[in-house]
Design an enzyme around this catalytic site. Structure first.
Site, short mmCIF file in Angstrom:
data_model
loop_
_atom_site.label_atom_id
_atom_site.label_comp_id
_atom_site.label_asym_id
_atom_site.label_seq_id
_atom_site.Cartn_x
_atom_site.Cartn_y
_atom_site.Cartn_z
N ASP A 1 3.21 -1.37 -10.39
CA ASP A 1 4.38 -0.64 -10.63
C ASP A 1 4.97 -1.90 -10.19
O ASP A 1 6.49 -1.39 -9.91
CB ASP A 1 4.17 0.26 -9.23
CG ASP A 1 4.57 0.60 -7.69
OD1 ASP A 1 4.56 -1.11 -7.28
OD2 ASP A 1 3.63 1.11 -7.00
N HIS B 1 -3.37 0.23 -3.39
CA HIS B 1 -2.63 -0.95 -2.82
C HIS B 1 -3.46 -1.32 -1.69
O HIS B 1 -3.39 -2.51 -0.88
CB HIS B 1 -1.24 -0.77 -2.89
CG HIS B 1 -0.60 -3.15 -3.24
ND1 HIS B 1 0.59 -3.06 -2.91
CD2 HIS B 1 -1.71 -4.14 -2.55
CE1 HIS B 1 0.88 -3.82 -3.67
NE2 HIS B 1 -0.78 -4.41 -2.64
N ASP C 1 5.66 -1.40 1.40
CA ASP C 1 4.87 -1.61 1.65
C ASP C 1 4.21 -1.89 2.90
O ASP C 1 3.50 -2.41 3.60
CB ASP C 1 2.95 -2.40 0.98
CG ASP C 1 3.20 -1.42 -0.45
OD1 ASP C 1 3.22 -0.29 -0.71
OD2 ASP C 1 2.13 -1.87 -1.52
N ASP D 1 1.41 -5.94 -8.02
CA ASP D 1 0.90 -3.67 -8.53
C ASP D 1 1.71 -3.38 -9.53
O ASP D 1 2.73 -4.21 -9.69
CB ASP D 1 1.70 -3.22 -7.35
CG ASP D 1 1.49 -1.92 -7.01
OD1 ASP D 1 1.65 -1.08 -8.14
OD2 ASP D 1 1.26 -1.04 -6.03
N HIS E 1 -1.26 3.57 1.79
CA HIS E 1 -1.26 2.77 0.66
C HIS E 1 0.33 1.70 0.57
O HIS E 1 0.56 0.79 -0.11
CB HIS E 1 -1.44 2.88 -1.38
CG HIS E 1 -0.41 3.83 -1.74
ND1 HIS E 1 -0.43 4.16 -3.34
CD2 HIS E 1 0.17 4.14 -1.09
CE1 HIS E 1 0.63 5.03 -3.36
NE2 HIS E 1 0.71 4.95 -2.46
N HIS F 1 7.76 -1.52 -3.86
CA HIS F 1 7.61 -0.97 -2.76
C HIS F 1 6.94 -2.25 -1.74
O HIS F 1 6.56 -3.46 -1.79
CB HIS F 1 6.66 -0.29 -2.48
CG HIS F 1 6.64 1.05 -3.11
ND1 HIS F 1 6.32 0.89 -4.80
CD2 HIS F 1 7.63 2.49 -3.72
CE1 HIS F 1 6.32 1.71 -5.16
NE2 HIS F 1 7.37 3.06 -4.67
N ASP G 1 6.02 -5.95 -6.55
CA ASP G 1 5.81 -5.21 -6.07
C ASP G 1 7.41 -3.83 -6.23
O ASP G 1 8.11 -4.99 -5.73
CB ASP G 1 4.89 -4.55 -4.55
CG ASP G 1 4.54 -3.29 -4.59
OD1 ASP G 1 5.39 -2.24 -5.33
OD2 ASP G 1 3.57 -3.10 -3.66
N GLU H 1 -3.39 -0.85 -7.94
CA GLU H 1 -2.28 0.44 -9.06
C GLU H 1 -3.10 0.63 -10.33
O GLU H 1 -2.27 1.06 -10.73
CB GLU H 1 -1.46 0.35 -8.76
CG GLU H 1 -1.31 0.08 -6.77
CD GLU H 1 -1.18 1.72 -6.23
OE1 GLU H 1 -1.40 2.65 -7.26
OE2 GLU H 1 -1.34 1.71 -4.87
#
Length: 300
Positions: free
Chosen positions: A229, A100, A127, A227, A140, A125, A123, A272
């Site tokens: 994830d 990412h 980030d 992303d 990332h 996360h 996402d 990702e």
């Protein structure tokens, strides 16, 4: 949505510690991306992969608690130039990752063309780390902060300007793993976040409706940064930082279908995908399926 698509692969694995995500663009192409989008009457121009510099030494090199800083800055700068040119050519940029950290380059190339670019960050996360707040030094986990102009100048200054985006133009969807420093920054900057708590409580339909209403009058273009994830590991196992309790396959398709109907998405990236950690290219297949929904695929 612009029917002229330009695909850019970014085989970047320098922003994190688990090898394999550099093969993500190839895995997504192998899963039938071009054929899927051509069936939806898009004209596809595949520009191939950006060349990513390799660290001169095999050992992990950190500069100011930032792993592979110089190589990532160089690779994302190349991506920014490519994305910039795609938009100059009046085409829709579709970027394939890679980790990412590549979003710094994508946003740098896109935001130059808008006064108020909106960003949907799909996402697990936020980030939003910096060298000071990051527990790992993995870049990332920093692209959204860098794009806001927060962090090391080699990351914030990609493509020659900073900031790329404004905090009030960001919506994060699916967050369920936020570091303490990120929580502080979210509050300070007033960033709109739908955690999994909100998604579970409100339902994805309401989350996307609110997101569209929130962004439609304040932005002149919207970038989707997805992303894999963000999805639950049961649905997308081939990611480097899986977090249980994520968005479902069905919820994610609904989100993409609604974003297509909104007619507000002007650029996108899917990141990702790590085929080494995957199960029979399942996660790349999920990415391609979500692209289908984003670009207008329906069941009837």
């Amino acid at each position: 949505m612009n029917k002229q698509l330009s695909v850019i692969g970014v085989p970047m694995d320098l922003g994190q510690m688990r090898r394999g995500v550099d093969m993500g663009p190839s895995a997504i192409r192998y899963a039938g991306m071009v054929e899927r989008l051509e069936q939806l009457s898009y004209t596809i121009e595949d520009l191939g992969d950006i060349e990513i510099p390799r660290p001169k030494h095999q050992t992990d090199v950190k500069h100011d608690n930032l792993r592979n800083l110089h190589e990532i800055a160089e690779g994302t700068s190349r991506l920014a130039e490519a994305v910039d040119q795609v938009i100059e050519n009046n085409r829709f940029p579709l970027v394939l990752g890679g980790d990412h950290s590549i979003a710094m380059g994508t946003l740098a190339g896109v935001a130059k063309h808008y006064n108020n670019l909106g960003v949907i960050w799909y996402d697990a996360h936020g980030d939003l780390n910096t060298a000071d707040s990051s527990p790992s030094g993995n870049i990332h986990g920093m692209p959204l902060a860098a794009s806001l102009g927060i962090g090391h100048e080699k990351l914030t200054g990609i493509h020659g300007y900073s900031p790329k985006i404004k905090p009030e133009n960001i919506v994060i969807i699916g967050a369920r793993s936020l570091d303490e420093g990120e929580k502080v920054l979210i509050k300070e900057q007033g960033i709109k976040v739908y955690t999994m708590h909100e998604v579970d409580r409100m339902g994805m339909t309401k989350v996307i409706e609110e997101t569209v209403d929130y962004l439609k009058d304040r932005t002149d273009g919207v970038h989707l940064s997805l992303d894999l994830d963000g999805l639950d590991p049961n649905d997308a196992p081939g990611v480097g930082t899986p977090v249980m309790g994520g968005l479902s396959y069905r919820e994610s398709h609904l989100a993409m279908e609604m974003l297509h109907q909104s007619e507000m998405i002007t650029s996108a990236e899917f990141v990702e995908v790590n085929p080494i950690l995957d199960e029979k290219n399942k996660t790349a297949g999920v990415a391609v399926g979500l692209m289908g929904s984003l670009f207008g695929e329906t069941l009837k």
